[in-house]
Motif scaffolding. Structure first.
Motif, mmCIF file in Angstrom:
data_model
loop_
_atom_site.group_PDB
_atom_site.id
_atom_site.type_symbol
_atom_site.label_atom_id
_atom_site.label_comp_id
_atom_site.label_asym_id
_atom_site.label_seq_id
_atom_site.Cartn_x
_atom_site.Cartn_y
_atom_site.Cartn_z
ATOM 1 N N ALA A 20 -13.807 47.624 -16.059
ATOM 2 C CA ALA A 20 -13.638 46.670 -17.162
ATOM 3 C C ALA A 20 -14.796 46.757 -18.150
ATOM 4 C CB ALA A 20 -13.525 45.251 -16.597
ATOM 5 N N THR A 90 -4.143 37.952 -11.011
ATOM 6 C CA THR A 90 -4.347 39.254 -11.636
ATOM 7 C C THR A 90 -5.775 39.391 -12.148
ATOM 8 O OG1 THR A 90 -3.561 38.426 -13.776
ATOM 9 C CG2 THR A 90 -1.907 39.442 -12.320
ATOM 10 N N THR A 92 -8.118 41.363 -15.416
ATOM 11 C CA THR A 92 -7.961 41.832 -16.785
ATOM 12 C C THR A 92 -8.716 43.138 -16.966
ATOM 13 O OG1 THR A 92 -7.759 39.569 -17.575
ATOM 14 C CG2 THR A 92 -8.313 41.244 -19.210
ATOM 15 N N GLY A 96 -7.282 43.548 -22.548
ATOM 16 C CA GLY A 96 -6.752 42.253 -22.163
ATOM 17 C C GLY A 96 -5.485 42.334 -21.323
ATOM 18 N N TRP A 97 -5.153 43.504 -20.785
ATOM 19 C CA TRP A 97 -3.947 43.663 -19.979
ATOM 20 C C TRP A 97 -4.189 43.121 -18.578
ATOM 21 C CZ3 TRP A 97 -3.083 49.542 -21.230
ATOM 22 C CH2 TRP A 97 -2.785 49.684 -22.583
ATOM 23 N N SER A 98 -3.193 42.465 -18.023
ATOM 24 C CA SER A 98 -3.281 41.908 -16.675
ATOM 25 C C SER A 98 -2.724 42.889 -15.646
ATOM 26 C CB SER A 98 -2.480 40.603 -16.582
ATOM 27 O OG SER A 98 -3.065 39.626 -17.407
ATOM 28 N N TYR A 99 -3.489 43.076 -14.583
ATOM 29 C CA TYR A 99 -3.077 43.943 -13.477
ATOM 30 C C TYR A 99 -3.141 43.164 -12.174
ATOM 31 C CZ TYR A 99 -3.666 48.233 -16.258
ATOM 32 O OH TYR A 99 -3.546 49.219 -17.183
#
Length: 182
Positions: A20, A90, A92, A96-99
């Motif tokens: 990140a 999740t 980030t 800003g994508w959630s995994y």
């Protein structure tokens, strides 16, 4: 979380802190893979080879060259694709994508998902071993997958035509010849 009669650990931001905020913007492989590895490559299913055969070759190649350990599997939460444990917390990454991040292994990487946004197949959108010796990541809008690893690891993957890997430099456009960006 429970699945297959077993309890699986869900990852946190601490488990991906090394990724990140450490990738770059732009078309290079470092948009998906932090610039911390010895070598980089991309791969995608070769023409005429099924996605399941390709994905099995990728996972088998990685597992054969990785000491036995757990793998972190990351599933991008688009709201429309299988993330294996719906409703789980999740993390980030990227922009800003959630995994959903779950600690599992190679076999779960090949069997848990029922399809991803790049078409058929089961592979997670992001996965790496606990020792962080390599990282595989396919960004939301890419039709190929990026990997950062040791030169030896990538040499092994490059030798398998079912993996269809090619080396890229950290500042090179990662889009493989013949593919296009969406």
């Amino acid at each position: 979380m429970d699945r297959d009669g077993q309890s699986w650990r869900i990852g946190t931001a601490d488990d991906v802190a090394w990724i990140a905020g450490h990738t770059t913007h732009g078309p290079s492989v470092t948009a998906a893979i932090p610039p911390v590895f010895e070598a980089y490559a991309t791969f995608h299913p070769p023409h005429g080879i099924g996605v399941d055969v390709h994905e099995r070759a990728v996972v088998d190649g990685l597992a054969a060259r990785t000491p036995e350990q757990q793998w972190w599997l990351g599933y991008l939460d688009t709201g429309a694709h299988d993330i294996v444990f719906p409703g789980a917390p999740t993390v980030t990454l990227y922009w800003g994508w959630s995994y959903l991040l779950v600690e599992a292994g190679p076999e779960q990487a090949l069997t848990w998902r029922t399809g991803h946004l790049r078409g058929g197949g089961a592979l997670p959108d992001l996965f790496f071993p606990a020792d962080r010796s390599w990282l595989v990541s396919a960004l939301w809008d890419d039709t190929w997958t990026d990997i950062g690893a040791s030169a030896d690891m990538l040499a092994g993957l490059l030798s398998d035509p079912l993996v269809n890997a090619r080396l890229v430099s950290p500042d090179e456009d990662a889009c493989p010849p013949g593919l296009t960006r969406d």
